[in-house]
Design a protein around this motif. Structure first.
Motif, PDB file in Angstrom:
ATOM      1  N   ILE A  32       0.646  -1.210   0.136  1.00 25.81           N
ATOM      2  CA  ILE A  32       0.092  -0.287   0.079  1.00 25.81           C
ATOM      3  C   ILE A  32       0.867   1.252   0.095  1.00 25.81           C
ATOM      4  CG2 ILE A  32      -1.544   1.442   1.227  1.00 25.81           C
ATOM      5  CD1 ILE A  32      -2.600  -1.409   2.288  1.00 25.81           C
ATOM      6  N   LEU A  33       1.957   1.573   0.688  1.00 27.71           N
ATOM      7  CA  LEU A  33       2.672   2.244   0.956  1.00 27.71           C
ATOM      8  C   LEU A  33       3.815   2.927  -0.567  1.00 27.71           C
ATOM      9  CD1 LEU A  33       3.700   5.065   2.106  1.00 27.71           C
ATOM     10  CD2 LEU A  33       5.760   3.360   2.796  1.00 27.71           C
ATOM     11  N   LYS A  34       4.579   1.443  -0.885  1.00 25.70           N
ATOM     12  CA  LYS A  34       4.652   1.537  -2.518  1.00 25.70           C
ATOM     13  C   LYS A  34       3.658   2.435  -3.702  1.00 25.70           C
ATOM     14  CE  LYS A  34       7.871  -1.878  -1.829  1.00 25.70           C
ATOM     15  NZ  LYS A  34       8.274  -3.592  -2.545  1.00 25.70           N
ATOM     16  N   LEU A  35       2.504   1.903  -3.112  1.00 24.14           N
ATOM     17  CA  LEU A  35       1.403   2.815  -4.264  1.00 24.14           C
ATOM     18  C   LEU A  35       1.067   3.733  -4.512  1.00 24.14           C
ATOM     19  CD1 LEU A  35      -1.162  -0.528  -4.331  1.00 24.14           C
ATOM     20  CD2 LEU A  35      -0.281   0.172  -6.293  1.00 24.14           C
ATOM     21  N   PHE A  36       0.411   4.334  -2.692  1.00 24.07           N
ATOM     22  CA  PHE A  36       0.868   5.453  -2.635  1.00 24.07           C
ATOM     23  C   PHE A  36       2.304   6.419  -2.574  1.00 24.07           C
ATOM     24  CE2 PHE A  36       0.009   9.514   0.395  1.00 24.07           C
ATOM     25  CZ  PHE A  36      -0.611   9.587   0.188  1.00 24.07           C
ATOM     26  N   GLN A  37       3.569   6.241  -2.183  1.00 23.90           N
ATOM     27  CA  GLN A  37       4.389   7.062  -2.626  1.00 23.90           C
ATOM     28  C   GLN A  37       4.770   6.827  -4.465  1.00 23.90           C
ATOM     29  OE1 GLN A  37       7.097   4.521  -0.494  1.00 23.90           O
ATOM     30  NE2 GLN A  37       8.016   6.576   0.002  1.00 23.90           N
ATOM     31  N   SER A  38       4.352   5.742  -5.154  1.00 26.52           N
ATOM     32  CA  SER A  38       4.565   5.695  -6.539  1.00 26.52           C
ATOM     33  C   SER A  38       3.591   7.052  -7.482  1.00 26.52           C
ATOM     34  CB  SER A  38       4.417   4.387  -7.313  1.00 26.52           C
ATOM     35  OG  SER A  38       2.813   4.250  -7.083  1.00 26.52           O
ATOM     36  N   SER A  39       2.637   7.238  -6.686  1.00 29.84           N
ATOM     37  CA  SER A  39       1.471   8.034  -7.437  1.00 29.84           C
ATOM     38  C   SER A  39       1.853   9.696  -6.840  1.00 29.84           C
ATOM     39  CB  SER A  39       0.578   7.322  -7.323  1.00 29.84           C
ATOM     40  OG  SER A  39      -0.541   8.004  -5.949  1.00 29.84           O
ATOM     41  N   ARG A  40       2.328   9.840  -5.113  1.00 34.22           N
ATOM     42  CA  ARG A  40       2.779  10.680  -5.058  1.00 34.22           C
ATOM     43  C   ARG A  40       4.195  10.709  -3.905  1.00 34.22           C
ATOM     44  NH1 ARG A  40      -2.506   9.253  -4.340  1.00 34.22           N
ATOM     45  NH2 ARG A  40      -4.247  10.216  -4.974  1.00 34.22           N
ATOM     46  N   PRO A  41       5.142  11.530  -5.078  1.00 34.30           N
ATOM     47  CA  PRO A  41       6.537  11.145  -4.699  1.00 34.30           C
ATOM     48  C   PRO A  41       6.714  12.085  -3.620  1.00 34.30           C
ATOM     49  CG  PRO A  41       6.072  12.096  -7.325  1.00 34.30           C
ATOM     50  CD  PRO A  41       4.667  11.085  -6.393  1.00 34.30           C
ATOM     51  N   GLU A  42       6.199  13.281  -3.861  1.00 32.20           N
ATOM     52  CA  GLU A  42       5.849  14.619  -2.949  1.00 32.20           C
ATOM     53  C   GLU A  42       6.066  14.496  -1.507  1.00 32.20           C
ATOM     54  OE1 GLU A  42       1.892  15.440  -3.120  1.00 32.20           O
ATOM     55  OE2 GLU A  42       3.565  14.442  -4.851  1.00 32.20           O
ATOM     56  N   CYS A  43       4.627  13.149  -1.083  1.00 38.12           N
ATOM     57  CA  CYS A  43       4.679  12.745   0.432  1.00 38.12           C
ATOM     58  C   CYS A  43       5.800  13.007   0.978  1.00 38.12           C
ATOM     59  CB  CYS A  43       3.822  11.584  -0.040  1.00 38.12           C
ATOM     60  SG  CYS A  43       4.523  10.081  -0.441  1.00 38.12           S
ATOM     61  N   THR A  44       4.914  13.237   2.093  1.00 40.42           N
ATOM     62  CA  THR A  44       5.668  13.116   2.874  1.00 40.42           C
ATOM     63  C   THR A  44       5.371  11.456   4.595  1.00 40.42           C
ATOM     64  OG1 THR A  44       5.949  15.757   3.675  1.00 40.42           O
ATOM     65  CG2 THR A  44       5.887  14.373   6.249  1.00 40.42           C
ATOM     66  N   ILE A  45       6.506  11.652   4.520  1.00 36.75           N
ATOM     67  CA  ILE A  45       5.639   9.666   5.543  1.00 36.75           C
ATOM     68  C   ILE A  45       5.940   9.965   6.964  1.00 36.75           C
ATOM     69  CG2 ILE A  45       5.687   7.358   4.984  1.00 36.75           C
ATOM     70  CD1 ILE A  45       5.734   7.774   2.566  1.00 36.75           C
ATOM     71  N   TYR A  46       6.003   9.686   8.154  1.00 36.40           N
ATOM     72  CA  TYR A  46       6.427   9.457   9.315  1.00 36.40           C
ATOM     73  C   TYR A  46       5.865   7.897   9.734  1.00 36.40           C
ATOM     74  CZ  TYR A  46       5.912  14.279   9.893  1.00 36.40           C
ATOM     75  OH  TYR A  46       6.019  15.830  10.159  1.00 36.40           O
ATOM     76  N   TYR A  47       6.993   7.175  10.044  1.00 40.07           N
ATOM     77  CA  TYR A  47       6.913   5.618  10.485  1.00 40.07           C
ATOM     78  C   TYR A  47       7.236   5.857  11.061  1.00 40.07           C
ATOM     79  CZ  TYR A  47       9.247   5.397   5.221  1.00 40.07           C
ATOM     80  OH  TYR A  47       8.705   5.731   3.952  1.00 40.07           O
ATOM     81  N   LEU A  48       6.156   4.603  11.279  1.00 36.61           N
ATOM     82  CA  LEU A  48       5.372   4.534  13.318  1.00 36.61           C
ATOM     83  C   LEU A  48       6.308   2.882  13.465  1.00 36.61           C
ATOM     84  CD1 LEU A  48       2.393   5.995  13.214  1.00 36.61           C
ATOM     85  CD2 LEU A  48       4.611   7.450  13.582  1.00 36.61           C
ATOM     86  N   SER A  49       6.158   2.593  14.865  1.00 38.89           N
ATOM     87  CA  SER A  49       6.690   1.242  14.714  1.00 38.89           C
ATOM     88  C   SER A  49       5.914   0.237  14.673  1.00 38.89           C
ATOM     89  CB  SER A  49       6.340   1.291  16.993  1.00 38.89           C
ATOM     90  OG  SER A  49       4.803   1.307  16.603  1.00 38.89           O
ATOM     91  N   ASP A  50       5.987  -1.003  13.830  1.00 37.77           N
ATOM     92  CA  ASP A  50       6.036  -2.465  14.027  1.00 37.77           C
ATOM     93  C   ASP A  50       4.999  -1.768  12.216  1.00 37.77           C
ATOM     94  OD1 ASP A  50       5.904  -3.730  16.437  1.00 37.77           O
ATOM     95  OD2 ASP A  50       3.944  -2.618  16.781  1.00 37.77           O
ATOM     96  N   GLY A  51       6.262  -1.077  11.872  1.00 36.74           N
ATOM     97  CA  GLY A  51       5.339  -1.453   9.967  1.00 36.74           C
ATOM     98  C   GLY A  51       4.102   0.204  10.089  1.00 36.74           C
ATOM     99  N   ASN A  52       3.479   0.633  10.599  1.00 35.19           N
ATOM    100  CA  ASN A  52       2.970   1.724  10.623  1.00 35.19           C
ATOM    101  C   ASN A  52       3.464   2.942  10.050  1.00 35.19           C
ATOM    102  OD1 ASN A  52       1.270  -0.792  11.888  1.00 35.19           O
ATOM    103  ND2 ASN A  52       1.521  -0.089  13.790  1.00 35.19           N
ATOM    104  N   PHE A  53       2.131   3.732   9.572  1.00 34.28           N
ATOM    105  CA  PHE A  53       2.650   4.479   9.298  1.00 34.28           C
ATOM    106  C   PHE A  53       1.751   5.431   8.144  1.00 34.28           C
ATOM    107  CE2 PHE A  53       1.984   2.518   5.017  1.00 34.28           C
ATOM    108  CZ  PHE A  53       1.533   2.503   4.686  1.00 34.28           C
ATOM    109  N   MET A  54       1.904   7.226   8.323  1.00 32.73           N
ATOM    110  CA  MET A  54       1.413   8.003   8.485  1.00 32.73           C
ATOM    111  C   MET A  54       1.720   9.305   7.071  1.00 32.73           C
ATOM    112  SD  MET A  54      -0.293   9.667  12.437  1.00 32.73           S
ATOM    113  CE  MET A  54      -1.549  10.365  11.654  1.00 32.73           C
TER     114      MET A  54
END
Length: 256
Positions: A32-54
């Motif tokens: 899911i993250l790869k799909l989001f990054q591929s369409s929105r490369p400028e996005c800001t991502i916060y990586y959380l514990s256990d592989g979770n993210f916002m």
């Protein structure tokens, strides 16, 4: 906007997983993250514990419903929309004029978590405007989400193939990640990974999942609605500081 939390953290309603999604739609958090990054490369991502993210992107942002993200004392909050009474809330919570809507929401959460077991339904009612937000307290593992009563801002949620809870303001993102296992986040409602889904407009009535069936009788989707015919006689208070939503519900007499 996109948030993904594993099943243990997100604790999504089981009803989100009722529709059959098929193996081709069963995506993991990494996919899911790869799909989001591929369409929105400028996005800001916060990586959380256990592989979770916002993740947050300003791509095609509606100026009337701006998006923002803040991190204060390990509390992450994505807010989109506007509050009409931001100035009043700043004064009430003792915040500076520069405080954004997302900062106000974080302060509201911290007050409820640290100082008193105020009913969250009453507090969210004080947020006037067109908004939706998702908040995560990394220290306690508390997840909290809300949407205004008029559904003025888009917010959808779903269950991924590995059981993760997925939230986004874009329906196409949710469908790509979760297949049919998705639904609009119900307006006028708040969700906590500790106490589940409730209405802040009708806090003494249950929010139920309504299943939709196709011509073959298979469940093809769900929606969540307040059941005005089922009244909750009382909900016990919980004074735990680990989950502010556990301290949200009050006995019936406290509301009137």
């Amino acid at each position: 906007m996109l948030t993904v939390f594993d099943k243990a953290t997100g604790n999504p309603p089981v009803e989100l997983g009722l529709p059959s999604i098929g193996p081709e739609k069963a995506k993991t958090r990494e996919e899911i993250l790869k799909l989001f990054q591929s369409s929105r490369p400028e996005c800001t991502i916060y990586y959380l514990s256990d592989g979770n993210f916002m993740a947050l992107s300003h791509d095609n942002e509606n100026q009337s419903h701006p998006r923002s993200i803040v991190v204060i004392d390990d509390v992450f909050c994505i807010f989109f929309g506007t509050l009409e009474n931001t100035s009043d809330l700043r004064r009430y919570y003792g915040l500076p004029r520069q405080a954004t809507e997302a900062m106000v929401v974080v302060e509201v959460y911290k007050v409820l978590r640290d100082r008193a077991p105020y009913p969250a339904d009453q507090v969210i009612k004080d947020l006037q405007g067109k908004f939706a937000f998702i908040l995560f307290d990394a220290r306690s593992g508390t997840l909290f989400a809300a949407r205004d009563r008029d559904a003025s801002v888009e917010l959808h949620w779903g269950m991924a193939g590995d059981g993760s809870l997925v939230c986004s303001h874009k329906l196409n993102i949710i469908r790509e990640a979760c297949g049919k296992c998705c639904a609009p986040f119900p307006p006028g409602c708040i969700f906590s990974n500790g106490s589940g889904l409730m209405s802040f407009i009708h806090p003494l009535h249950k929010v139920r999942a309504i299943a939709r069936e196709d011509d073959s009788g298979n469940i093809c989707g769900v929606s969540f609605q307040v059941d005005l015919f089922t009244r909750i006689p009382s909900i016990p208070r919980t004074f735990s500081g680990q989950n502010w939503a556990d301290a949200t519900a009050v006995k019936e007499g406290d509301h009137y």
